[in-house]
Design a protein around this motif. Structure first.
Motif, PDB file in Angstrom:
ATOM      1  N   THR A 115       0.645  -1.200  -0.061  1.00  0.00           N
ATOM      2  CA  THR A 115      -0.069   0.138   0.017  1.00  0.00           C
ATOM      3  C   THR A 115       0.865   1.307   0.155  1.00  0.00           C
ATOM      4  O   THR A 115       0.525   2.213  -0.544  1.00  0.00           O
ATOM      5  CB  THR A 115      -0.766  -0.078   1.359  1.00  0.00           C
ATOM      6  OG1 THR A 115      -1.536  -1.141   1.351  1.00  0.00           O
ATOM      7  CG2 THR A 115      -1.690   1.301   1.301  1.00  0.00           C
ATOM      8  N   VAL A 116       1.889   1.169   0.957  1.00  0.00           N
ATOM      9  CA  VAL A 116       2.757   2.355   1.170  1.00  0.00           C
ATOM     10  C   VAL A 116       3.469   2.482  -0.477  1.00  0.00           C
ATOM     11  O   VAL A 116       3.606   3.608  -0.794  1.00  0.00           O
ATOM     12  CB  VAL A 116       3.775   2.214   1.818  1.00  0.00           C
ATOM     13  CG1 VAL A 116       4.882   3.347   1.970  1.00  0.00           C
ATOM     14  CG2 VAL A 116       3.150   2.482   3.317  1.00  0.00           C
ATOM     15  N   ALA A 117       3.800   1.570  -1.025  1.00  0.00           N
ATOM     16  CA  ALA A 117       4.496   1.631  -2.154  1.00  0.00           C
ATOM     17  C   ALA A 117       3.649   2.271  -3.512  1.00  0.00           C
ATOM     18  O   ALA A 117       4.049   2.969  -4.363  1.00  0.00           O
ATOM     19  CB  ALA A 117       5.144   0.549  -2.840  1.00  0.00           C
ATOM     20  N   ILE A 119       1.190   4.286  -3.080  1.00  0.00           N
ATOM     21  CA  ILE A 119       0.873   5.580  -2.551  1.00  0.00           C
ATOM     22  C   ILE A 119       2.131   6.509  -3.073  1.00  0.00           C
ATOM     23  O   ILE A 119       1.758   7.804  -3.620  1.00  0.00           O
ATOM     24  CB  ILE A 119       0.546   5.904  -1.031  1.00  0.00           C
ATOM     25  CG1 ILE A 119      -0.705   5.075  -0.778  1.00  0.00           C
ATOM     26  CG2 ILE A 119       0.365   7.388  -0.830  1.00  0.00           C
ATOM     27  CD1 ILE A 119      -0.975   5.125   0.892  1.00  0.00           C
ATOM     28  N   LEU A 120       3.264   6.104  -2.683  1.00  0.00           N
ATOM     29  CA  LEU A 120       4.604   6.817  -3.117  1.00  0.00           C
ATOM     30  C   LEU A 120       4.676   6.942  -4.676  1.00  0.00           C
ATOM     31  O   LEU A 120       5.270   7.913  -4.957  1.00  0.00           O
ATOM     32  CB  LEU A 120       5.747   6.001  -2.584  1.00  0.00           C
ATOM     33  CG  LEU A 120       5.883   6.158  -0.973  1.00  0.00           C
ATOM     34  CD1 LEU A 120       7.189   5.623  -0.372  1.00  0.00           C
ATOM     35  CD2 LEU A 120       5.889   7.809  -0.543  1.00  0.00           C
ATOM     36  N   SER A 121       4.377   5.758  -5.190  1.00  0.00           N
ATOM     37  CA  SER A 121       4.686   5.788  -6.750  1.00  0.00           C
ATOM     38  C   SER A 121       3.551   6.560  -7.687  1.00  0.00           C
ATOM     39  O   SER A 121       3.556   6.889  -8.601  1.00  0.00           O
ATOM     40  CB  SER A 121       4.260   4.455  -7.335  1.00  0.00           C
ATOM     41  OG  SER A 121       3.169   3.705  -6.842  1.00  0.00           O
ATOM     42  N   GLY A 122       2.419   7.094  -6.760  1.00  0.00           N
ATOM     43  CA  GLY A 122       1.126   7.977  -7.306  1.00  0.00           C
ATOM     44  C   GLY A 122      -0.033   7.130  -7.972  1.00  0.00           C
ATOM     45  O   GLY A 122      -0.885   7.374  -8.420  1.00  0.00           O
ATOM     46  N   ALA A 126      -3.703   9.007  -1.688  1.00  0.00           N
ATOM     47  CA  ALA A 126      -3.528   8.996  -0.241  1.00  0.00           C
ATOM     48  C   ALA A 126      -4.801   9.381   0.255  1.00  0.00           C
ATOM     49  O   ALA A 126      -4.724  10.434   1.086  1.00  0.00           O
ATOM     50  CB  ALA A 126      -2.303   9.894   0.236  1.00  0.00           C
TER      51      ALA A 126
END
Length: 260
Positions: A115-117, A119-122, A126
């Motif tokens: 999930t974090v990956a 979000i960070l990749s767009g 978020a």
């Protein structure tokens, strides 16, 4: 679809639905009891818990998704609940703190990292309305796979105790022997995820897909979302199975005496 007032409804909410739900739960419990599966009361308990939990979630979700802090807290709650459930399934009793901790890390970590990956990749916004279902589907799949894999691994060690003792008497590494005895049985926990993915659109029409289409999303967007969910499940499920099998082989769990 029924003739409800909301075109997005699949079922009409009312007394008829309540009667149907009660009848279905009682029928499932009765068959489980008559078949001597040992899970008759568990069917009723699961249905009752689902009713209560979905009611609470329905009332709280609008508040949760408005705040990333509430979303993060609810995601942690999902992970802890999944870890507790999977650990209880593995050992067949109320899990110890150490069993709960290692299972929660195993079940929740892959979903959290995924999930974090995203979000960070767009790829994933978020926002709570997006994060909760994505993280929840991955955590739920890992929970089911871990619980079944661990249970099967422990059962295999018990059933093949003679082979284990023979290997130890020959001086073989205990970890190597336990992993060799449990891998095949534990790996069967991957079969439901594989079958679900192979037959999607032919045998099963996922609820998320139908819900998105009824909610106004294009069939293509709904299909892409569902494809992501299925592939994500195929990612986290093997991770959970392999990790739990290793933990069982390492002696992190002890068998219980009742169904959980």
């Amino acid at each position: 679809m029924t003739g409800g007032s909301d075109p997005g409804e699949l079922l009409s909410v009312g007394p008829g639905l309540a009667v149907a739900l009660v009848a279905l739960a009682l029928m499932g419990a009765a068959v489980a009891w008559l078949g001597r599966t040992g899970y008759g009361p568990a069917v009723l308990g699961a249905a009752a818990r689902a009713t209560l939990q979905l009611a609470v979630l329905g009332m709280a979700l609008s508040l949760i998704v408005r705040s990333l802090w509430f979303t993060a807290a609810f995601t942690v709650l999902m992970g802890c609940t999944a870890g507790w459930t999977a650990a209880g399934r593995i050992v067949g009793r109320r899990p110890r703190w150490s069993e709960f901790a290692v299972t929660t890390v195993t079940v929740a970590s892959p979903a959290a990292l995924l999930t974090v990956a995203l979000i960070l990749s767009g790829v994933l916004p978020a926002r709570g309305i997006a994060v909760i279902p994505v993280a929840g589907s991955a955590i739920g799949a890992a929970m089911a796979a871990a619980g079944l894999a661990g249970k099967r691994a422990l059962e295999e060690l018990t059933a093949r105790r003679g082979e284990l003792e023979a290997g130890l008497s020959l001086g073989l590494d205990p970890m190597f022997i336990r992993l060799d005895l449990t891998r095949s049985a534990a790996a069967t926990a991957l079969i439901p995820a594989l079958d679900q993915t192979r037959t999607v659109g032919l045998v099963t029409i996922p609820g998320a897909f139908v819900g998105m289409v009824l909610g106004g999303a294009s069939p293509v967007a709904a299909a892409v979302m569902q494809l992501y969910v299925l592939v994500a499940i195929l990612c986290v499920t093997p991770v959970a199975i392999v990790a739990i099998t290793w933990l069982v082989a390492d002696g992190r769990y002890e068998t219980g005496s009742r169904n959980y």
